[in-house]
Write an enzyme that holds these catalytic residues in place. Structure first.
Site, PDB file in Angstrom:
ATOM      1  N   THR A 323       0.830  -1.202   0.000  1.00  0.00           N
ATOM      2  CA  THR A 323       0.000   0.000   0.000  1.00  0.00           C
ATOM      3  C   THR A 323       0.866   1.255   0.000  1.00  0.00           C
ATOM      4  OG1 THR A 323      -0.113   0.211   2.411  1.00  0.00           O
ATOM      5  CG2 THR A 323      -1.755  -1.213   1.347  1.00  0.00           C
ATOM      6  N   SER A 324       0.261   2.370  -0.386  1.00  0.00           N
ATOM      7  CA  SER A 324       0.955   3.654  -0.395  1.00  0.00           C
ATOM      8  C   SER A 324      -0.030   4.762  -0.072  1.00  0.00           C
ATOM      9  CB  SER A 324       1.590   3.917  -1.766  1.00  0.00           C
ATOM     10  OG  SER A 324       2.126   5.228  -1.827  1.00  0.00           O
TER      11      SER A 324
END
Length: 765
Positions: A323-324
């Site tokens: 994720t980011s």
């Protein structure tokens, strides 16, 4: 452990480490992220663990219905040295702390059985990059020293998780690899975390009272994206078709309600988004986006009719691996403005220009504006969920159970569901590990999606072999990963990474927590949760049939740091997450196998004294770790000046959207961390008295320290108050001033003496 057994090899180790610091920190470790709202749209269609909680389900209990649990929550300061120590997360030796934007905290949550008070769990949420073997050991040791009252807390039931912030002080981890860019192990950094965590547990313990625990879920659509979608697409199409998104959008919340007065004492949430909103060029200590979310939630609820005065909000990580928070995607910062390549996140064949963009990326503030916004979005989603729990929440009841074992993953043979036998490998990192991610690209010619014969220069194989050449057996075990660092087989001067991993599970009725030591990717987390849910159901650990399925969350990185956990298909792609999956292609299945095998011990009918074998103890390196960080010798003010004196004062008047600046004669903040206190404060003149309005816990008040002469020991402190950085209803027209709290180390004696400085008075109109 004494230092004497390692005295002989220290000379060789010292030389090797000097070379290692230069080599390892330069071929890919710089900027590597290894240490590193819209609601009610459901993220998954068929996975049992993702089944939405029915709005028509049970209503939250109210006092008089009979409390189900013993509940407590506590919070304490863990802010370590904010200057002169490398920040932990991006592994960039040049990212050295220069000040503080937001203090770091440990938030402790305790759940115990009313009928069996010794059945308890402690869930810690630390504003750190991860949990750690030595930190957990120190916490358990400290609990043991607190006396018999704390004897109910131990190895099985204490979970130490990190929010995965990449902007906290480093130099506190147990193994050598993450110590390299931090110049070793700094006791002050370590003790701040351990002591603060213990204090948070004490405060939670002292607040224990009967209460109600309820759980609910909702969706937050705009606070995370997948930074490795190419690897995610390697997972089977029929599996991906079960989900609406390539990251989990679900936030799960536990609400802690005190029975005596009906007030809430805390919430604990799980939501996956990397703590990389603050960029690799940031040098201010913060709790990143989850630190922002927690602070906003606590300030909103504390002192209201529904929340206690010491309300605690924990924002825990989930399956965070791919994720980011840079939700606008990854673009080439080479002047072209083009999107980075999909397969390997490069621009013109190079990783360095490819950077993820946060929602406020045009603000040149090292990611601070984007960080605040991603934190605000999590806070807003959590607040909406909190408000809706009367209609969507489910009250928990049932046994409180926990277990913890150590497992050696260097050579673990086990059976897959298809009956085939597979084996894990001693830890190793692949070439794409050095390429970094779009949140923090690496260096030189390393790229992601590098399998088989690596594309990087052959010189790196020479460098690798200088450290340790992997055997043919090790290469075959890790295939298709080309090994760059054979970290699991290097033990000089001590182990570089763990081969012994933590397996921990917690249970509160039908609610289960997988405590993960590594960063599971989105699909890896889904598979792990689903396997635990399926096994728990088959063991009747959730008792009311298909409409009352177990609720399973994954929290981490916790207890240690075992880098990443990718699916076998993602591992085959060898982007950053696959290359950082330490124990080979079967790492995820090994965790699933070890976890589900232990689930029977969480059965309510299992005697509390019946424990699984604890497994092999990991080594603790706190007493033998090297440290090349310089220490504070002394402080002196410039000639004809004194400590705390104003060098550059405030302006007479400020308006909205302006920043207050003031500079003081300073001293090194490492002399006194001022835990549970503050380095700076903004005070407001109210009814003839100066009242504190802001301190180090506030995002909009920034403390910067800089050395002006190492020889003379002089330094200065800059304080900035960003009046327009957020909605500030508490900032009214009137008179204000800035106060600085410092501590000098006296030349000659080494004694530490406190001092203060006060700015001139200024008005806000």
């Amino acid at each position: 452990m004494a230092r004497s057994p390692v005295a002989a090899p220290l000379a060789v180790a010292f030389l090797g480490l000097l070379i290692t610091f230069q080599l390892v920190s330069r071929f890919g470790l710089p900027n590597v992220g290894f240490f590193h709202f819209q609601h009610r749209s459901e993220d998954v269609t068929t996975a049992p663990n993702q089944k939405p909680l029915s709005p028509a389900g049970p209503q939250p209990a109210i006092p008089g219905d009979g409390p189900a649990y013993l509940l407590g929550a506590g919070k304490a300061d863990i802010t370590g040295p904010v200057v002169e120590i490398n920040l932990m997360g991006y592994a960039d030796p040049n990212q050295v702390g220069s000040g503080l934007r937001q203090r770091l905290y440990s938030r402790a949550f305790i759940v115990g059985g009313l009928d069996k008070p010794d059945d308890r769990i402690v869930y810690l949420v630390l504003d750190t990059q991860s949990g750690d073997t030595a930190v957990r050991h120190g916490i358990l040791q400290g609990l043991n020293e607190l006396g018999p009252e704390y004897g109910v807390y131990g190895k099985d039931n204490v979970a130490v998780t990190g929010t995965h912030s990449h902007s906290g002080p480093g130099a506190w981890l147990n193994y050598l690899l993450p110590q390299i860019t931090s110049k070793g192990f700094e006791l002050q950094s370590y003790r701040a975390i351990v002591d603060g965590a213990l204090l948070s547990i004490q405060r939670a313990h002292e607040s224990l009272a009967p209460g109600f625990l309820s759980v609910a879920e909702s969706q937050i659509q705009d606070a995370n994206i997948n930074r490795s979608p190419y690897a995610y697409l390697a997972n089977p199409e029929e599996e991906r078709a079960r989900y609406h998104h390539d990251v989990d959008k679900t936030m799960t919340m536990l609400k802690f309600q005190r029975a005596a007065d009906g007030r809430d004492i805390g919430v604990l949430t799980w939501y996956p988004v990397h703590g990389t909103s603050m960029l690799g060029n940031n040098t201010l200590v913060t709790g990143d986006n989850k630190g922002v979310a927690a602070a906003l939630f606590e300030k909103d609820i504390r002192g209201t009719g529904e929340g206690s005065a010491d309300f605690v909000a924990g924002f825990s990580q989930a399956n965070v691996g791919d994720t980011s928070p840079n939700v606008l995607g990854a673009y080439c910062e080479d002047g072209s403005g083009a999107k980075c390549t999909f397969e390997d996140s490069t621009c013109g064949g190079r990783s360095q220009p490819c950077h993820g963009r946060g929602p406020m990326f045009r603000q040149k503030d090292q990611g601070a504006s984007s960080c605040y916004e991603i934190g605000r979005r999590q806070y807003a989603g959590a607040k909406d969920l909190y408000r809706s729990m009367a209609s969507t929440g489910t009250v928990l009841n049932g046994p409180v159970r926990s277990l913890h074992v150590y497992h050696d993953f260097s050579n673990f043979t086990f059976q897959l569901p298809n009956a085939s036998l597979v084996t894990t490998c001693p830890a190793a990192l692949g070439y794409s590990f050095a390429a970094g991610t779009t949140d923090g690209p690496g260096a030189f010619d390393f790229t992601q999606n590098d399998t088989g014969s690596p594309d990087a220069s052959p010189v790196w194989a020479v460098v690798r072999n200088f450290l340790r050449e992997p055997s043919e057996t090790q290469k075959a075990c890790h295939s298709p990963k080309p090994i760059l660092l054979d970290v699991g087989e290097i033990d000089r001067p001590y182990l570089w990474t763990p081969n012994i991993v933590d397996i921990q599970l917690l249970r509160i009725g039908k609610f289960f927590v997988i405590v993960s030591p590594g960063e599971a990717t989105t699909m890896a987390g889904r598979r792990w949760r689903e396997a635990v849910s399926r096994s728990a159901s088959s063991l009747t650990l959730s008792s009311n049939g298909k409409d009352d399925l177990p609720i399973v969350v994954l929290g981490g990185p916790a207890n240690s740091y075992t880098h990443y956990i990718a699916t076998e298909e993602e591992y085959g792609i060898q982007r950053y997450e696959g290359a950082s999956t330490l124990y080979g292609a079967h790492t995820l299945n090994a965790y699933i196998n070890a976890s589900t095998a232990l689930l029977p011990y969480l059965h309510s009918s299992d005697p509390i004294g019946n424990h699984p074998s604890p497994g092999p103890e990991p080594p603790i390196h706190t007493n033998i770790s090297l440290n090349f960080n310089s220490q504070v010798r002394f402080d002196r003010p410039p000639i004809f000046k004194k400590f705390g004196q104003v060098l550059k004062d405030v302006e007479p008047v400020y308006h909205r959207r302006e920043t207050v600046h003031v500079t003081f004669v300073g001293a090194n903040p490492r002399n006194n961390l001022r835990l549970e206190g503050t380095f700076v404060a903004v005070e407001h003149l109210s009814q003839g008295k100066w009242v504190r309005l802001r301190d180090d816990s506030d995002w909009d008040l920034v403390y910067r320290w800089r050395r002006t002469s190492t020889v003379l020991g002089t330094s200065e402190v800059d304080v900035e108050w960003e009046i327009a950085s957020q909605e500030q209803e508490d900032v009214k027209e009137g008179l204000y001033r800035v106060r600085y709290f410092g501590d000098q180390k006296v030349f000659g004696t080494g004694e530490v003496e406190a001092f203060e400085g006060v700015s001139g008075v200024f008005g806000i109109e």
